[in-house]
Scaffold this motif. Structure first.
Motif, PDB file in Angstrom:
ATOM      1  N   HIS A  30       0.500  -0.878   0.033  1.00  0.00           N
ATOM      2  CA  HIS A  30       0.064  -0.023  -0.302  1.00  0.00           C
ATOM      3  C   HIS A  30       0.561   1.540  -0.152  1.00  0.00           C
ATOM      4  O   HIS A  30       1.836   1.440   0.608  1.00  0.00           O
ATOM      5  N   ILE A 128      -2.386  -5.009   7.365  1.00  0.00           N
ATOM      6  CA  ILE A 128      -3.234  -5.110   6.320  1.00  0.00           C
ATOM      7  C   ILE A 128      -3.970  -3.780   5.314  1.00  0.00           C
ATOM      8  O   ILE A 128      -5.326  -3.850   5.392  1.00  0.00           O
ATOM      9  N   THR A 130      -5.453  -2.081   1.756  1.00  0.00           N
ATOM     10  CA  THR A 130      -6.305  -2.384   0.347  1.00  0.00           C
ATOM     11  C   THR A 130      -5.624  -2.550  -0.378  1.00  0.00           C
ATOM     12  O   THR A 130      -6.184  -3.968  -0.622  1.00  0.00           O
ATOM     13  N   THR A 132      -2.954  -3.075  -0.240  1.00  0.00           N
ATOM     14  CA  THR A 132      -2.028  -4.784  -0.102  1.00  0.00           C
ATOM     15  C   THR A 132      -2.407  -6.396  -0.226  1.00  0.00           C
ATOM     16  O   THR A 132      -2.540  -7.205  -0.867  1.00  0.00           O
ATOM     17  N   ARG A 133      -3.820  -5.741  -0.444  1.00  0.00           N
ATOM     18  CA  ARG A 133      -4.982  -6.870  -0.387  1.00  0.00           C
ATOM     19  C   ARG A 133      -4.992  -7.494  -1.968  1.00  0.00           C
ATOM     20  O   ARG A 133      -5.654  -8.456  -2.253  1.00  0.00           O
ATOM     21  N   LYS A 134      -5.196  -5.864  -2.482  1.00  0.00           N
ATOM     22  CA  LYS A 134      -5.538  -6.646  -3.655  1.00  0.00           C
ATOM     23  C   LYS A 134      -4.058  -7.259  -4.832  1.00  0.00           C
ATOM     24  O   LYS A 134      -4.948  -7.804  -5.505  1.00  0.00           O
ATOM     25  N   PHE A 136      -1.673  -9.162  -3.389  1.00  0.00           N
ATOM     26  CA  PHE A 136      -1.971  -9.490  -2.771  1.00  0.00           C
ATOM     27  C   PHE A 136      -2.605 -10.800  -3.722  1.00  0.00           C
ATOM     28  O   PHE A 136      -1.924 -12.374  -4.223  1.00  0.00           O
ATOM     29  N   GLU A 137      -4.089 -11.026  -3.991  1.00  0.00           N
ATOM     30  CA  GLU A 137      -4.508 -11.944  -4.580  1.00  0.00           C
ATOM     31  C   GLU A 137      -3.900 -11.567  -5.829  1.00  0.00           C
ATOM     32  O   GLU A 137      -4.596 -12.561  -6.073  1.00  0.00           O
ATOM     33  N   GLU A 166      -3.471 -11.109  11.605  1.00  0.00           N
ATOM     34  CA  GLU A 166      -4.185 -10.796  10.637  1.00  0.00           C
ATOM     35  C   GLU A 166      -3.540 -11.328   9.621  1.00  0.00           C
ATOM     36  O   GLU A 166      -4.532 -11.454   8.544  1.00  0.00           O
ATOM     37  N   ALA A 170      -6.802 -12.261   7.496  1.00  0.00           N
ATOM     38  CA  ALA A 170      -7.142 -11.727   6.007  1.00  0.00           C
ATOM     39  C   ALA A 170      -6.569 -12.344   5.139  1.00  0.00           C
ATOM     40  O   ALA A 170      -7.439 -12.316   3.689  1.00  0.00           O
ATOM     41  N   LEU A 171      -5.335 -13.041   5.214  1.00  0.00           N
ATOM     42  CA  LEU A 171      -5.477 -13.430   3.435  1.00  0.00           C
ATOM     43  C   LEU A 171      -4.991 -15.320   3.525  1.00  0.00           C
ATOM     44  O   LEU A 171      -4.610 -15.855   2.717  1.00  0.00           O
TER      45      LEU A 171
END
Length: 544
Positions: A30, A128, A130, A132-134, A136-137, A166, A170-171
């Motif tokens: 991020h 984590i 937003t 970062t999550r995208k 990661f996906e 987390e 989360a992941l």
């Protein structure tokens, strides 16, 4: 016990398999998590630069070496992927620094098609976020192994166990902590490498820059107990004990399959964790992987050269109006001067001046192997998604293009510079910075971007690189979709009926411009035989 006592490190490759010594990886995060600072410190530690820039430093020190564009240096953000190659201890590292800002995510997504692993940087206080999550996906879709770096532990942050939980929850990843922070914020003493029994600290005192490695026998070693506050030691002992019980030991196979992430706690600004990450990537990071293609999978041990263009950058050197295609090699041994088939064009090109990068600095690439990224100077022949081969009609797959979420009509201040404006926009579209749409009714081009910050970059670069001033006007459209249909007659009738809402992209594909989300749904329901594509794969077949 040392990590290397229980796991076999990756092969480093001999004369017949030099690609095994390649480590090609990206850094994702991020914005403001410290990604660019970590990039600079990795380059410095690898001997690639003499001084690491700091994004929030002043004057000359602020100009991070991997951020070479004027707008990047002024704003302290990365807006374009950079490629940097360096060698250390017989390993060649190809480091791809990606934009963290979500407005430039499309460039990042395509860059991730060219790497074998990723370092995910997480802010110790924020966890984590937003973007970062995208990202990661995207890595998960491609089964890219991920190394996690929890940054900024020299500041006040969340409890290390909370950060690990987390990531795990989360992941949906198994986590394996490799190091532990010894205190945080004002009580930060350093990092404990609990597997190798080392205390990483500073000779200058608490909270200062890392410069000292102390070998210890364990947590009861006087080197630790006589240095660290009693309450900090008590928490460290509890963390290590809980970590050993709650989290699995590192398993290289699980890591390479994308099921487990090793977690390093550190501070890029204070140099904590940088060496450990380089050593981990060298010893345990993946060698170049097989690449999916239209006819078959391309394997790195094949004798013939194949590679694909994942990025194009215009005007890296404004004095020479150059255009560089970034090519990830998939197989074979590339030699300077080789003649390769440009599959889309059906022509053979001689690659006479390939280059390796360190940000804005370059050197000729005499030889390159699978996993390496070379720059191929060209005059617009090569585009994102193009495949180069030693004659085979094959097309690398997996490079995405996304429907834009912001549409604007271009307004030109000086109508005498239409040619320069269009050339500039075509060049930027070639890079993937913008998408160009030519309405079927009306002459003014419409540009599409993922985020509004890209529009500022377009204005800045057209002014700086093409001496052309433009602005943008609002349009009654909010998004675009590529139009496809298996029945040519149905498609033709649809296109003729809806000319007022149609445009063509730069490849002359039909695109429907929608006013809002409701219209996307309504038009889709009324035309069940038509596909309105939000994404498309960039695969260039031979030109007719």
């Amino acid at each position: 016990m040392s990590l290397t006592d229980t796991q076999s490190p990756a092969a480093t490759g001999g004369a017949d398999t030099p690609y095994l010594s390649r480590r090609t990886f990206a850094i994702i995060s991020h914005p403001d998590a410290g990604k660019t600072t970590l990039t600079e410190k990795l380059l410095f530690s690898g001997g690639a630069i003499r001084a690491a820039g700091q994004v929030r430093a002043r004057g000359e020190r602020r100009r991070a070496r991997s951020d070479w564009m004027k707008i990047e240096q002024e704003r302290g953000i990365s807006v374009s992927s950079s490629v940097m190659t360096f060698e250390r201890d017989g390993i060649t590292f190809n480091l791809l620094d990606t934009p963290g800002h979500e407005d430039f995510s499309e460039d990042t997504y395509r860059t991730l098609t060219a790497v074998d692993a990723a370092i995910m940087v997480i802010d110790a206080a924020k966890g984590i976020e937003t973007q970062t999550r995208k990202l990661f996906e995207v890595c998960r879709l491609r089964d890219i192994p991920i190394i996690t770096f929890v940054n900024k532990i020299d500041r006040e942050g969340r409890h290390p166990l909370e950060a690990l939980d987390e990531i795990q929850e989360a992941l949906a990843l198994d986590v394996s902590p490799m190091t532990w922070p010894v205190g945080m914020g004002s009580d930060f003493f350093g990092v404990y490498d609990w597997r190798n029994k080392r205390f990483l600290t500073s000779s200058e005192g608490r909270g200062q820059r890392f410069d000292t490695v102390r070998e210890v026998t364990g947590l009861d070693d006087p080197i630790l107990t006589d240095t660290v506050f009693e309450n900090v030691m008590a928490e460290l002992e509890e963390n290590v004990e809980l970590g050993a019980e709650a989290y699995p030991a590192f398993d290289r196979e699980a890591f390479l399959e994308g099921h487990m992430t090793p977690v390093f706690f550190g501070s890029a600004l204070r140099d904590y964790g940088v060496e450990e990450i380089i050593e981990f990537i060298a010893g345990f990071g993946p060698a170049p992987h097989a690449q999916p293609a239209t006819l078959r999978v391309i394997r790195p041990d094949e004798p013939k050269v194949t590679g694909f263009v994942f990025k194009v950058q215009a005007n890296m050197d404004p004095k020479h109006r150059d255009r560089i295609a970034f090519v990830r090699l998939c197989s074979g041994t590339f030699k300077r001067g080789m003649k390769l088939k440009h599959v889309r064009a059906g022509k053979t090109i001689a690659v006479s001046a390939p280059i390796f990068f360190f940000a804005e600095e370059r050197e000729l690439a005499e030889t390159a192997y699978p996993g390496d990224v070379i720059g191929v100077p060209n005059h617009g022949q090569l585009r994102v998604g193009d495949t180069l081969s030693e004659g085979e009609e094959i097309h690398v797959t997996g490079l995405p293009a996304f429907a834009p979420e912001v549409l604007r009509r271009v307004r030109l201040s000086d109508t005498m510079r239409v040619k320069q404006m269009r050339q500039g926009l075509m060049d930027l579209a070639e890079e993937g910075l913008v998408q160009i749409f030519k309405p079927q009714i009306g002459s003014n081009w419409i540009v599409g971007v993922v985020g509004v910050l890209q529009l500022d970059v377009v204005v800045d670069r057209l002014s700086t690189e093409y001496s052309t001033d433009i602005g943008f006007d609002l349009v009654p459209y909010s998004t675009a979709r590529w139009v496809e249909c298996d029945d040519e007659l149905v498609l033709k009738k649809f296109l003729e009926t809806n000319r007022g809402s149609l445009a063509q992209d730069r490849d002359d594909r039909p695109v429907f411009l929608f006013k809002n989300a409701w219209e996307v749904s309504y038009i889709g329901e009324k035309n069940p035989d038509i596909r309105f594509r939000e994404t498309r794969e960039i695969v260039h077949f031979p030109e007719s």
